[in-house]
Design a protein around this motif. Sequence first.
Motif, PDB file in Angstrom:
ATOM      1  N   ASP A  44       0.807  -1.217   0.000  1.00  0.00           N
ATOM      2  CA  ASP A  44       0.000   0.000   0.000  1.00  0.00           C
ATOM      3  C   ASP A  44       0.842   1.271   0.000  1.00  0.00           C
ATOM      4  OD1 ASP A  44      -2.655   1.190   0.108  1.00  0.00           O
ATOM      5  OD2 ASP A  44      -2.106   1.864   2.119  1.00  0.00           O
ATOM      6  N   THR A  46       5.310   2.742  -0.455  1.00  0.00           N
ATOM      7  CA  THR A  46       6.745   2.500  -0.450  1.00  0.00           C
ATOM      8  C   THR A  46       7.466   3.819  -0.184  1.00  0.00           C
ATOM      9  OG1 THR A  46       6.993   2.904  -2.839  1.00  0.00           O
ATOM     10  CG2 THR A  46       6.509   0.637  -2.156  1.00  0.00           C
ATOM     11  N   ASN A 161      11.182   1.368   3.251  1.00  0.00           N
ATOM     12  CA  ASN A 161       9.983   0.963   3.990  1.00  0.00           C
ATOM     13  C   ASN A 161       8.883   0.555   3.022  1.00  0.00           C
ATOM     14  OD1 ASN A 161      11.356   1.705   6.303  1.00  0.00           O
ATOM     15  ND2 ASN A 161      10.362   3.701   6.460  1.00  0.00           N
ATOM     16  N   THR A 163       4.736  -0.593   3.207  1.00  0.00           N
ATOM     17  CA  THR A 163       3.528  -0.745   4.019  1.00  0.00           C
ATOM     18  C   THR A 163       2.637  -1.792   3.367  1.00  0.00           C
ATOM     19  OG1 THR A 163       3.630   1.565   4.733  1.00  0.00           O
ATOM     20  CG2 THR A 163       1.533   0.424   4.998  1.00  0.00           C
ATOM     21  N   VAL A 165      -1.015  -4.003   3.678  1.00  0.00           N
ATOM     22  CA  VAL A 165      -2.352  -3.913   4.241  1.00  0.00           C
ATOM     23  C   VAL A 165      -3.086  -5.205   3.919  1.00  0.00           C
ATOM     24  CG1 VAL A 165      -3.296  -2.766   2.186  1.00  0.00           C
ATOM     25  CG2 VAL A 165      -4.473  -2.547   4.370  1.00  0.00           C
ATOM     26  N   ARG A 172      -2.654  -2.924   8.983  1.00  0.00           N
ATOM     27  CA  ARG A 172      -1.471  -2.475   8.268  1.00  0.00           C
ATOM     28  C   ARG A 172      -0.213  -2.959   8.987  1.00  0.00           C
ATOM     29  NH1 ARG A 172      -3.263   1.523   4.809  1.00  0.00           N
ATOM     30  NH2 ARG A 172      -1.200   2.434   4.500  1.00  0.00           N
ATOM     31  N   HIS A 173       0.808  -3.270   8.178  1.00  0.00           N
ATOM     32  CA  HIS A 173       2.094  -3.730   8.694  1.00  0.00           C
ATOM     33  C   HIS A 173       3.193  -3.011   7.921  1.00  0.00           C
ATOM     34  CE1 HIS A 173      -0.165  -7.088  10.513  1.00  0.00           C
ATOM     35  NE2 HIS A 173      -0.732  -7.241   9.323  1.00  0.00           N
ATOM     36  N   GLU A 174       4.208  -2.555   8.628  1.00  0.00           N
ATOM     37  CA  GLU A 174       5.320  -1.867   7.975  1.00  0.00           C
ATOM     38  C   GLU A 174       6.565  -2.747   8.001  1.00  0.00           C
ATOM     39  OE1 GLU A 174       7.166   2.591   7.758  1.00  0.00           O
ATOM     40  OE2 GLU A 174       6.958   1.732   9.760  1.00  0.00           O
ATOM     41  N   ARG A 176      10.551  -2.995   7.214  1.00  0.00           N
ATOM     42  CA  ARG A 176      11.702  -2.090   7.142  1.00  0.00           C
ATOM     43  C   ARG A 176      12.916  -2.863   6.650  1.00  0.00           C
ATOM     44  NH1 ARG A 176      11.610   1.304  12.861  1.00  0.00           N
ATOM     45  NH2 ARG A 176       9.340   1.688  12.947  1.00  0.00           N
TER      46      ARG A 176
END
Length: 276
Positions: A44, A46, A161, A163, A165, A172-174, A176
């Motif tokens: 979702d 970048t 990063n 993201t 979804v 939502r999850h990020e 790294r």
Amino acid sequence: MLDPRTLGRPMHLLGAFAERFGADVSELLRQGLNRRYAIGLQVDGTGMRQRQHNEEPVRWNVYACPSGRIGMAVPRALVLKLLLYRYGGGEAAPVEPGAVAVTASEERLATRLGQQLALALARRIDAGLPPVGVAAEPALADPAVPFHSESALPTGLWQLNLTLVEADSGQRHELRFSLDDGCMHRLLDRLGRGRTLAREGAATPGLPLASRLKLRLTARLVQQRLPLGAILDLQPGSVLPIPQPTAVVLVKDSPLFSASVAEHKGRLWLTAFQDL
């Protein structure tokens, strides 16, 4: 503050690189987790930036690659959700990371998922951003990205990063990614190489459009109306008298030219083209 190490480097392409890597991860999810667990994870957002000193600390899994080290931080909430799907509880309410202890299964899954994502990033770094209209360089063999260590600190100054979804729940999850100096040097070299190829491709004179554009022409030699009775009277060997034919030249069903029909050495040729 201006970083002298970035002068003359294609820093403006890092955003495009992050978007291209996001597309790579989307395909990886489609073929892997989404197909296996029907979890519906989608990329979702970048971005790529230098890390901030006040960022919340996370645990990094570090993977070695030929050009350096890649740090990978997978959010624990995502790993726990994948464990639920693996053991048939994917529809249950999400588990709060602080409410359960870390298990060996969770650590193995986090390490394996991080390795898959680090390998995808190493591939994209090697591929760079092939410019449109320029033939891509031959693909390199997949680099080895073995697990190196765990760390409380990122491997480098630059972070990428992503993201994710979940399509159904909206959670939502990020993700790294941390790149050390060696990986960033390799990345910027590959991005600069793509820019050089684009300039060389643009500088190479190509054929004019009229020589590159190919169209299929159809020649309609004769069109004649006959009464139904005359058509029914036709027999094998019947001869239909026609005047000196003038062909109509068409592209698909659109007439473009008229042309005279000539015979030469037993073959019919079109000549004397006229615009219609």
